[in-house]
Design an enzyme around this catalytic site. Sequence first.
Site, short mmCIF file in Angstrom:
data_model
loop_
_atom_site.label_atom_id
_atom_site.label_comp_id
_atom_site.label_asym_id
_atom_site.label_seq_id
_atom_site.Cartn_x
_atom_site.Cartn_y
_atom_site.Cartn_z
N PRO A 406 -35.85 -0.42 -20.67
CA PRO A 406 -37.19 -0.99 -20.50
C PRO A 406 -37.12 -2.42 -19.99
CG PRO A 406 -36.98 0.11 -22.63
CD PRO A 406 -35.60 0.04 -22.05
N GLN A 484 -42.13 3.22 -23.85
CA GLN A 484 -41.84 2.36 -25.00
C GLN A 484 -43.16 1.73 -25.46
OE1 GLN A 484 -40.09 -1.72 -24.76
NE2 GLN A 484 -38.30 -0.78 -25.73
N TYR A 565 -41.23 -8.95 -31.59
CA TYR A 565 -42.61 -8.50 -31.44
C TYR A 565 -43.13 -8.04 -32.81
CZ TYR A 565 -41.50 -9.02 -26.52
OH TYR A 565 -41.12 -9.55 -25.33
N ARG A 613 -36.25 1.10 -31.00
CA ARG A 613 -35.40 -0.03 -30.60
C ARG A 613 -35.47 -1.09 -31.70
NH1 ARG A 613 -34.56 -3.35 -24.97
NH2 ARG A 613 -33.33 -1.49 -24.58
N ARG A 707 -30.56 -5.10 -15.73
CA ARG A 707 -30.34 -5.87 -14.50
C ARG A 707 -29.60 -5.10 -13.42
NH1 ARG A 707 -30.45 -9.55 -18.63
NH2 ARG A 707 -31.80 -11.36 -18.31
#
Length: 769
Positions: A406, A484, A565, A613, A707
Amino acid sequence: MTGARRVAVIGGGPGGLYAAALLKRLDPTREITVWERNAPEDTFGFGVVLSDETLGGIEHADPVVYQALQRDFVRWDDIDIVHRGTRHTSGGHGFAALGRRRLLQILHERCRSLGVELRFRTEAPHPARLTETYDLVIAADGVHSATREAYAHIFRPRVTSHRCRYIWLAADFPFDAFRFEIAETEHGVMQLHGYPYAADSSTVIVEMREEVWRPAGFDELDEAESVERCAKIFADALGGRPLRSNKSAWTTFRTVVNERWSHGNLVLLGDAAHTAHFSIGSGTKLAVEDALALAACLQERPSTAEALTAYEEERRPVVASTQRAARASLEWFENLGLHLDQPPRQFAFNLLTRSRRVTHANLRLRDARFTEAVEREFGCPPGTPPMFTPFRLRGLTLRNRVVVSPMDMYSAVDGVPGDFHLVHLGARALGGAGLVMTEMVCVSPEGRITPGCAGLWTGRQADAWRRITEFVHRQAPGTAIGVQLGHSGRKGSTKLMWEGMDEPLPEGNWPLVAASPLPYRPDSQVPRELSRAQLTDVREQFASAAGRAARAGFDLLELHCAHGYLLSGFLSPLTNHRTDAYGGSLEGRLRFPLEVFDAVRAVWPEERPMTVRISATDWAEGGTTAEDAVAIARAFAAHGADAVDVSTGQVVAEERPEYGRSYQTPFADRIRQEAGVPVVAVGAISSWDDVNSLILAGRTDLCALARPHLYDPHWTLHAAAEQDYQGPGVAWPAPYRAGSRRPQTGRADAPKPRLTLAHAAEPAPSGEV
């Protein structure tokens, strides 16, 4: 060349002696003095291993020393791993070793022949005095460097002690390979590291965790008793022969890192500047390479200050890379017990690749037969790299082990994904990965990180996502697409990443909620602590978004409980200060994330998998620990999670991550072994060789890359082409098949040797080696 005419060397180990010899050879007019507090024949430890790379540097810089070493080296190619009565041998590794005492003799003779003054049994004057009377002072006084401590306020050292005790011993016979042997005793796991260093001698290091060492009674044994006890424990490896010691004592390894390596005309070298765990055999190698680089920089630069700056700039990244590899190896042996139940051949592969420097690809080059045997036992069909083997999660079978991780794109409008998302995710689906994940999709407008975040709180957003999932399923059959779901919590209402990551919006802010009223940064908005009623509302927002995700056609759903988060904020003790049932102990901190998971699982189709996650560490004191992460993974697995996506950090702004190649993988490995749940590893996994290595070693089940997929949307297809793989684990879209062959590339010449002194001035030989 610098004006360093008078040089003082503190410490007569290999690094200090070799630096002295090189500097004198470069300029015979230099006055060089080495102080060594011990006698010439005194040394601790036994054998020294040097790599071909280091030997090549020595050969070019000083052929005389190289030739002397060549005459005494013991060479071998094999590594033996013995575990539970089974020995597996891997060949083609190429080692060279000799006795430490003999190495010092060679360097003593070389220094004397060049005119270096050696002062044995003599403490060096205080470095402050030396820096006043010498042009250059080289502190090569070892891991316990008094020089470093005298200038600790300048060098700012960090010294870390580790969890294993070890003792350095020897045996009077040569092992025929580098030998690792595991002993499972009533007190716990012990390991032997052994290798030959002479025609009649081997180094033997015995190592074990502190909590094994003490119950085994080693804390109450003297040196002779410890040696005898070790010989009995590893009698099979030693053929019943005894061990001997040399002022050997049980100790713990200390990793030394310095913020600076020089101060004025004083410079640190070797273990005084840095250490690397003995399990990758780099201590002497690093010291010798330091000496080579320091001599070269002094030769090349016009002033000592410039030379010392250049020396540190050249060596620091090399040392940092070696220390990361050494740390990975050290921690693997500290946690050896995690891997004991692996099949013996996979265990051997895991051990060989523990530092991440030996990989699947170069192990195939070194010993194809051994590597192919590991692949067969793992279940790889002939000619199939591990990354292209399938993996099943509930009712979903992924055709390969590659996941597009993600990645927030911050390109939605009112939470609606548009053409950018279609092209972004569609391109990566066409690129061959087994699973493509969306960015974090927010469950409410208030749950966004930025105004550009995508969402699933409306039917319009769900319709836009369906357009994307249908494209993936139609144009990239065999590729799964996952969503997600998350909520930003205290990290919301910020600018787009490229406008200022984590910076509050200058206007148009929305109110934030979190487990506790703690801002992420000093300039961040203070969130409201969620009330019981608000907790219910948020839980329902997640469930409603999950229902829309199911109708939008996603194959897998991941609950985002990481990176600080909202749900992650409940899990970490640094961000959850609640005193009600949703705070306090780990059980309390888990309560709300598990309630949300259960609510989502209840509406998510039974046959479709759910993952979670997590941040397995906060990289901050007092935060989530590796033990906590295992408990968190177990809890989610007990509630029906099909896999745990193991990330780290981003929970608190003051974190101090230990970055490096695949640096988060050990956390995934531990969760996989201890919690018994499939894991997704993520974090600086950049090559298909890394993916193959991690999968085959059993450290993870899937690898998520971010990446690399931004750099190359067709990363997985290209990985297949580069490995000449054309099986069912990957499929080129019909319009792209003409590009399935790897393009030809130009030649890249190897770099020249770092320091070549073949034509340097040479004094007349006197007692030449």
